[in-house]
Motif scaffolding. Structure first.
Motif, short mmCIF file in Angstrom:
data_model
loop_
_atom_site.label_atom_id
_atom_site.label_comp_id
_atom_site.label_asym_id
_atom_site.label_seq_id
_atom_site.Cartn_x
_atom_site.Cartn_y
_atom_site.Cartn_z
N GLY A 41 0.92 -1.27 0.10
CA GLY A 41 -0.05 0.01 -0.22
C GLY A 41 1.15 1.10 -0.01
O GLY A 41 1.81 1.20 0.72
N ARG A 42 0.33 2.32 -0.94
CA ARG A 42 1.06 3.55 -0.89
C ARG A 42 2.33 3.52 -1.27
O ARG A 42 3.53 4.38 -1.11
CB ARG A 42 1.12 4.33 0.60
N ALA A 43 2.73 2.59 -2.12
CA ALA A 43 4.05 2.33 -2.64
C ALA A 43 4.20 3.15 -3.79
O ALA A 43 5.39 2.99 -4.37
CB ALA A 43 4.32 0.73 -2.86
N LYS A 45 2.07 2.72 -6.81
CA LYS A 45 1.59 1.82 -8.05
C LYS A 45 0.91 2.44 -8.87
O LYS A 45 1.18 2.32 -10.33
CB LYS A 45 0.71 0.60 -7.35
N SER A 46 -0.10 3.32 -8.43
CA SER A 46 -0.82 4.17 -9.52
C SER A 46 -0.21 5.18 -10.18
O SER A 46 -0.09 5.20 -11.52
CB SER A 46 -2.01 4.96 -8.57
N GLN A 47 1.04 5.87 -9.76
CA GLN A 47 1.93 6.64 -10.22
C GLN A 47 2.72 5.84 -11.15
O GLN A 47 2.94 6.32 -12.62
CB GLN A 47 2.67 7.40 -9.52
N LEU A 48 3.07 4.73 -11.02
CA LEU A 48 3.84 3.82 -12.02
C LEU A 48 2.92 3.59 -13.37
O LEU A 48 3.57 3.67 -14.36
CB LEU A 48 4.30 2.62 -11.58
N ALA A 66 -5.59 4.92 1.87
CA ALA A 66 -5.53 4.19 0.43
C ALA A 66 -6.36 4.94 -0.44
O ALA A 66 -7.26 5.67 -0.23
CB ALA A 66 -6.29 2.62 0.74
N VAL A 67 -5.54 5.06 -1.70
CA VAL A 67 -6.38 5.77 -2.59
C VAL A 67 -7.06 4.81 -3.59
O VAL A 67 -8.32 5.18 -3.88
CB VAL A 67 -5.32 6.71 -3.56
N THR A 68 -6.33 3.80 -4.19
CA THR A 68 -7.12 2.97 -4.91
C THR A 68 -7.78 1.94 -4.27
O THR A 68 -7.13 1.37 -3.38
CB THR A 68 -5.91 2.13 -6.01
N1 ATP Z 1 9.55 7.39 -6.87
C1 ATP Z 1 8.81 8.26 -6.21
N2 ATP Z 1 9.32 9.28 -5.23
C2 ATP Z 1 8.75 10.13 -4.88
N3 ATP Z 1 7.46 9.97 -4.62
C3 ATP Z 1 6.73 9.26 -5.26
C4 ATP Z 1 7.49 8.10 -5.87
N4 ATP Z 1 6.48 7.39 -6.51
C5 ATP Z 1 5.33 7.63 -5.90
N5 ATP Z 1 5.54 8.65 -5.24
C6 ATP Z 1 4.55 9.19 -4.38
O1 ATP Z 1 3.57 8.38 -3.75
C7 ATP Z 1 2.47 8.83 -3.17
C8 ATP Z 1 1.56 7.53 -3.41
O2 ATP Z 1 1.47 7.16 -4.68
P1 ATP Z 1 0.31 6.24 -5.29
O3 ATP Z 1 -0.88 7.15 -5.00
O4 ATP Z 1 0.62 6.15 -6.64
O5 ATP Z 1 0.01 5.05 -4.30
P2 ATP Z 1 -0.47 3.74 -4.61
O6 ATP Z 1 0.41 2.56 -4.53
O7 ATP Z 1 -1.08 3.57 -5.85
O8 ATP Z 1 -1.35 3.71 -3.22
P3 ATP Z 1 -2.47 2.75 -2.83
O9 ATP Z 1 -1.91 1.48 -2.18
O10 ATP Z 1 -3.31 3.63 -1.88
O11 ATP Z 1 -3.18 2.54 -4.25
C9 ATP Z 1 2.10 9.89 -4.42
O12 ATP Z 1 2.02 11.19 -3.55
C10 ATP Z 1 3.10 9.85 -5.43
O13 ATP Z 1 3.27 11.32 -5.91
#
Ligand code: ATP
Length: 805
Positions: A41-43, A45-48, A66-68
């Motif tokens: 969680g919060r790693a 993933k969505s940004q990737l 959690a966002v997603t």
């Molecule tokens: N490599 C990175 N360096 C710095 N910040 C990052 C990096 N990758 C992601 N982030 C930041 O981490 C935060 C969480 O990212 P994101 O919402 O994509 O997480 P997620 O894994 O999709 O969360 P969830 O598990 O809730 O779905 C965002 O603010 C994003 O900008």
């Protein structure tokens, strides 16, 4: 492009599939590879996911919550990207289902860890793969393990190094290694501004995704949608386990490969256009296509399921091959040898008035008929032979069985004997004939089998099919020509046409193949193969099929042997006259300048007699008088017209005066003598010992006159003909047909001999001399009268013109 929610978890938390989103997958016309992003969680993933798609489609936020939630998807051309909810966020519910859904569907699994390559992360991944069965039925998924927001300096080999470590928990490491033989490791540094190092990390991720993408599992949209539906039912029911989910998805995938191999095979298989004696369908080609796909994806570990689908493919291929073979055989008018055996057997039984009933299995299984207690079923089917039929159906040789049916399979082997028939259904009119006919009809109403019946009372063979019963007459053809009579053939075709309709065969081409097949079968019982090739059923079949055929009828041989001689006067008089006028330079199409008065009161026709009317002569005299084409000046035209009128008058005088002009007594005499001499020579050739043999005095056979030789030949032919129906004696030696049926053989030989003699001496038969002389006289008269017509006219003959001037 926006992310859409495919799975959500409304209270009480069971997976809910969003059908409307699934439909967009189902309607995709492209093959899809599934990239599933799962992980902590919060790693990030969505940004990737956004980075890979190069647009902001998945929601991201810098919040601890959690966002997603559940599973979001984006369909991007040939890629379906799944963004899955993280599994270890203390501020969110931890749903293993999401990890399972992502892992189960993925062609490429991107597993994201937060900040470092953690033991906990590896255990989570392995946790989804722990079941031993799963490892047996693994999907060919690729793993890209990403450490995101990384502050440490990982080597490219970090994942392999970690998997090589032994922490006393080899199981989860082995599970990962075995489940993912193709794996990559990517570290992406922590960099909120997205600087160079971050971009490098992303590039490494893209490169990892592009590598080996050809060996990835791909689905077509409809199949993938099917797999997801199945998955949702299992997950929704809560009693899911990975092996069954994998098996389900694997099944969908393999079904896709079976279909693809089938398509490829259908494109390669030879088309049936004309009969090909070397026709062969190589079903291995289709199997190889399937095997190649399996090998490309290294699917050997799921051998059980692969084997099952491979067998399914093989079955389908064999069906297609069989259909094509049948079409080819139908085009070639070929028949399997057993049908000939059946025909000969029926011929023998009907000649001896031994009753019999044989059920021939077609597509439908006949087991229900064979389950009767009286039936005897053979473990290995017995070959059919004339001898077998004789011994089995003869009431004295086999009193217990001859009243029952014998059942043959499609290859003409005996499956069972002593098979009783079911009762005739209510309302079906009872056919004429005995119990055997009723039984045959009843079986044919309940299955697609042909039932062949030989009647004991009348010795006739009948065939029942689809509730129709018809006599095929005596299968012992008394006609040396073997031909099925035209009327009989029409009857058969008509009945087959009814059958065709009753079967409601939708495709014309398929219907025709079936039709041809049925026809062949039926005729195969009537006449020996080869002889019915000339029954020429194609024109009739084409007439019956109003739509164009998928394959054309075999090319008909061009007509040969058209005679270069003028046509016989008594048959094609007008044509003969045309040729004669043309020869003399008179245009046939040109309008007549003077009408012919032949047959009017001024120039009457003679009284009808033996020789009159002669059609060619009559036609010639009835033609109008035309001018041959010539110089177009008025002076000459006037002269020509006068000449033509003179010619007509002179000719009319000739018609009244002379009955046989243009031919001399001598010419007639010569013709008579030539005819008689040739006739005598021919007759001598037939009835006397050849001169050469007389002089040489060689072997005994050469000494015989042609007539005697022909007599022997005809006798041999007759014996040959009857030999095909003869049974064997006690020692199994075939009986001499001349001893068995002496009078039949003698009669057939005599008939053949008369035919041969007629053929040889035909031109000198009685009446031929009169005909010949009559034709000669008519020809000479016509020639003379043509000369009268053109006399003195400017036919393109310069000499005549100069003489006139
Ligand atoms: N490599 C990175 N360096 C710095 N910040 C990052 C990096 N990758 C992601 N982030 C930041 O981490 C935060 C969480 O990212 P994101 O919402 O994509 O997480 P997620 O894994 O999709 O969360 P969830 O598990 O809730 O779905 C965002 O603010 C994003 O900008």
């Amino acid at each position: 492009m926006v992310g859409q929610k495919l799975f959500s978890f409304p209270p009480p938390g069971r997976a809910h599939l969003h059908e409307e989103v699934l439909q967009s997958i189902e309607q995709s016309s492209r093959k899809l590879r599934v990239i599933a992003i799962v992980g902590e969680g919060r790693a990030g993933k969505s940004q990737l996911g956004n980075e890979l798609l190069q647009t902001n489609v998945f929601a991201t936020a810098a919040t601890p919550e959690a966002v997603t939630e559940g599973v979001d998807i984006v369909l991007d051309g040939g890629r379906l990207v799944l963004d899955c909810e993280g599994f270890n966020n203390a501020l969110a519910s931890s749903r293993l289902e999401v990890l399972l859904i992502g892992t189960a569907l993925a062609s490429t699994l991107i597993f994201v860890m937060d900040g470092k390559l953690s033991e906990e992360g590896l255990n989570m991944l392995a946790g989804a793969l722990t079941e031993a069965q799963l490892l047996e039925k693994q999907l060919p998924t690729r793993l890209v393990l990403v450490v995101n927001k990384c502050t440490l300096d990982y080597k490219a080999s970090a994942l392999e190094d970690a998997l090589a470590k032994d922490h006393g928990r080899r199981d989860s490491r082995d599970a990962i290694k075995r489940a993912f033989p193709r794996r990559h490791f990517v570290a992406i540094p922590f960099d909120p501004s997205g600087g160079d190092a971050y971009q490098q990390g992303l590039n490494a991720l893209r490169a990892a995704l592009d590598a080996e993408s050809s060996s990835e599992l791909v689905f077509d949209g409809a199949r993938l949608a099917g797999a997801i539906r199945g998955l949702s039912i299992k997950v929704g029911a809560g009693d899911f386990d990975l092996p069954s989910i994998h098996q389900h998805i694997m099944g969908e995938f393999l079904q896709g490969e079976v279909d693809a191999a089938m398509d490829g095979f259908m494109r390669r298989i030879p088309k049936v256009i004309e009969y090909d004696p070397d026709f062969k369908v190589d079903i291995d080609a289709g199997i190889n296509l399937f095997d190649a796909a399996i090998q490309r994806l290294s699917l050997h570990t799921c051998s059980g399921q692969v084997h099952q689908f491979r067998e399914q493919l093989q079955g389908k291929l064999e069906d297609v091959a069989e259909e094509r073979r049948t079409a080819n055989e139908a085009l070639g008018n070929r028949t399997e040898p057993w049908r000939d055996v059946l025909r000969r057997g029926c011929a023998l039984l009907s000649a001896r008035q031994v009753g019999a009933r044989l059920v021939v299995q077609r597509k439908q299984d006949l087991s229900p008929f064979l389950s009767s207690p009286s039936a005897i079923r053979f473990d290995t089917p017995e070959p059919l032979s004339v001898r077998w039929m004789w011994r089995h159906f003869h009431p004295e040789l086999n009193p217990s069985s001859h009243d029952f049916a014998a059942v043959l399979n499609q290859h003409g082997q005996v499956l069972a004997v002593r098979v009783p028939a079911p009762a005739l259904p209510d309302g079906v009119p009872v056919p004429r004939g005995n119990a055997r006919h009723k039984a045959a009809l009843s079986v044919s109403l309940r299955s697609d089998a042909w039932v062949v019946v030989v009647s004991q009372e009348r010795g006739e063979t009948s065939v029942a099919c689809a509730g129709q019963l018809w006599d095929v007459g005596s299968a012992f053809p008394d006609d040396s020509d073997y031909a099925v009579h035209e009327q009989q053939r029409r009857d058969l075709l008509l009945k087959l046409g009814l059958l065709w309709e009753s079967r409601q065969i939708s495709s014309k081409a398929k219907g025709l193949v079936w039709y041809a097949e049925e026809f062949r079968f039926l005729v195969g019982i009537l006449v020996p193969p080869g002889t019915y090739a000339r029954l020429d059923m194609w024109p009739v079949l084409r007439m019956l099929a109003d739509a164009p055929l998928e394959f054309p009828a075999p090319r008909l041989r061009p007509r040969t042997g058209q005679s270069a001689l003028p046509p016989a006067s008594w048959r094609r008089a007008a044509e003969w006259v045309d040729l004669e006028l043309e020869r003399a330079g008179l245009p046939v199409e040109a309008a007549a300048v003077l009408e012919s008065r032949w047959g009017s009161d001024d120039v009457p026709q003679p009284e009808p007699s033996v020789l009159w009317p002669q059609p060619a002569l009559d036609d010639h005299r009835s033609r109008g008088f035309a001018l041959p084409g010539g110089p177009d000046n008025k002076e000459t035209q006037k002269k020509q017209l006068k000449q033509l009128a003179d010619n007509q008058q002179r000719l009319e005088e000739l018609w009244k005066m002379s009955n046989s002009h243009g031919i001399s007594w001598d010419e007639l005499d010569t013709a008579f003598v030539a005819f008689a001499k040739e006739g005598k020579r021919r007759y001598a050739q037939w009835s006397q010992v050849p001169q050469a043999a007389k002089a040489g005095g060689d072997s005994a056979k050469a000494d015989l006159p042609k007539a005697a030789k022909m007599k022997l030949e005809c006798e041999a032919k007759a014996k040959d003909f009857y030999a095909q129906f003869r049974p064997s004696d006690e020692e199994g030696n075939p009986v001499d047909p001349k001893r068995m049926w002496p009078s039949r053989v003698r009669r057939l030989a005599a008939r053949l001999f008369v035919q041969e003699k007629k053929k040889f001496l035909a031109p000198w038969a009685p009446g031929k001399l009169t005909g010949n002389l009559q034709a000669l006289v008519a020809a000479k008269m016509i020639r003379r009268e043509t000369h009268e017509r053109i006399y003195g006219l400017a036919v393109p003959d310069k000499e005549e013109e100069t003489k006139e001037n």
